[in-house]
Design an enzyme around this catalytic site. Structure first.
Site: not given
Ligand code: C5P
Length: 314
Positions: A10, A136
């Site tokens: 990401k 995350d």
């Protein structure tokens, strides 16, 4: 049974850091975006007991501190499953790179484990386990473009747009996220933390409202929607504490801008930098120029949600 899945990285399209909470975490507002760069994860469930991590990369822990170990340990207990789980990580993403490498590996290990066992956790339980292992992780249970609030673990899919070319620069430094947060607290005590949260919230609402509504507020020709988000004023607060400590990273961002990035930024707490480009051709040219200047630069595309799931399992 052996299952192999792609573990995609990401980037953060903006990251605002708010106040330090009582639990020791910081309130965040961020937009995560999955991209095409990935590691490969293979999970095998055999007879016996325990969890084994195999990885050639020396910086990847092989013990119970590894995020994959931690998530598989919890999932095996929650599923009341038996067996020895062998997790093989083929590492391509940088370690401590700000691309969520350890987090995406853990989620990929969980997805592969469930497939290998042919057993599924309930969605809320999967999210709980992921968020226990790290802030995350949950974004990788959604993929594409994801709004992250709370400590980043409360995740919501947002409008997912066509893929955009992206150049990822990976300087050979590892930035510690907890240290970067501590530095943020030391340098910038934020009495206006809630104002800052509101600011990003408003920017995002304006952007999403514009995407979804037919309200007649629009001025001029529409741009690429991602660039509209950029113009909504997104930034990554970590740049303020990470760039002074690692001047090379600030130079990397400037280099991306010089070779034509429409928007360039640090991802997470770094050290990865990325630039968004108008086309794949422009990105290829830019990456070639950056490599000539000595940067490690890779071209990839942002990965919308549909492709994220399709490619992960193909
Ligand atoms: O959740 P995760 O394990 O990724 O967090 C690592 C560390 O980063 C935390 O222990 C905390 O020090 C810091 N952190 C934070 N605020 C967040 C996320 C992480 O202070 N929103």
């Amino acid at each position: 049974m052996t299952v192999t899945v792609k573990s995609f990285a990401k980037i953060n399209l903006g990251l605002y850091i708010g106040g330090l909470r009582e639990d020791g975490f910081h309130e965040l507002r961020t937009v995560y975006q999955t991209i095409g760069l990935h590691d490969l994860m293979t999970v095998n469930v055999e007879r016996g007991r325990g969890i084994e991590i195999r990885c050639q990369h020396s910086a990847v822990p092989k013990d119970e501190s590894n995020t994959c170990y931690r998530i598989v340990d919890r999932a095996m207990a929650a599923l009341r499953a038996k067996g020895r789980v062998v997790i093989q990580i083929e590492k391509r993403l940088p370690v401590q790179g700000g691309m969520g490498g350890a987090s995406t590996n853990a989620v990929a290990a969980l997805i592969a484990l469930e497939r290998a066992l042919k057993k599924n956790l309930r969605p809320e339980e999967r999210l709980r386990i992921a968020s226990e292992v790290g802030s995350d992780l949950p974004l990788f249970l959604i993929g594409g473009r994801v709004l992250g609030v709370g400590r980043g673990e409360q995740v919501f899919p947002v409008v997912d747009l066509p893929a955009m070319a992206c150049v990822v620069v990976t300087p050979a430094v590892g930035v510690s996220t907890p240290k970067a947060f501590t530095e943020w607290d030391r340098k910038l005590t934020a009495p206006d933390a809630s104002d800052r949260m509101n600011l990003l919230g408003r920017g995002l609402s304006a952007w999403l409202g514009q995407m979804y509504s037919g309200a007649p507020f629009r001025r001029g020709r529409r741009e690429n929607p991602l660039l509209e988000l950029v113009r909504a004023g997104i930034k990554n607060d970590f740049e303020e504490v990470v760039f002074p400590e690692y001047p090379e990273l600030s130079k990397g961002k400037a280099a991306l801008e010089r070779v034509g990035a429409k928007y360039a930024s640090l991802s997470g707490s770094g050290s990865t930098l990325y630039g968004l480009f108008a086309s794949k051709e422009a990105a290829n040219l830019a990456a070639a120029k950056l490599r000539k200047q000595g940067w490690i630069a890779q071209v990839t595309m942002t990965l919308p949600r549909r492709e994220y799931w399709k490619k992960m399992l193909s």
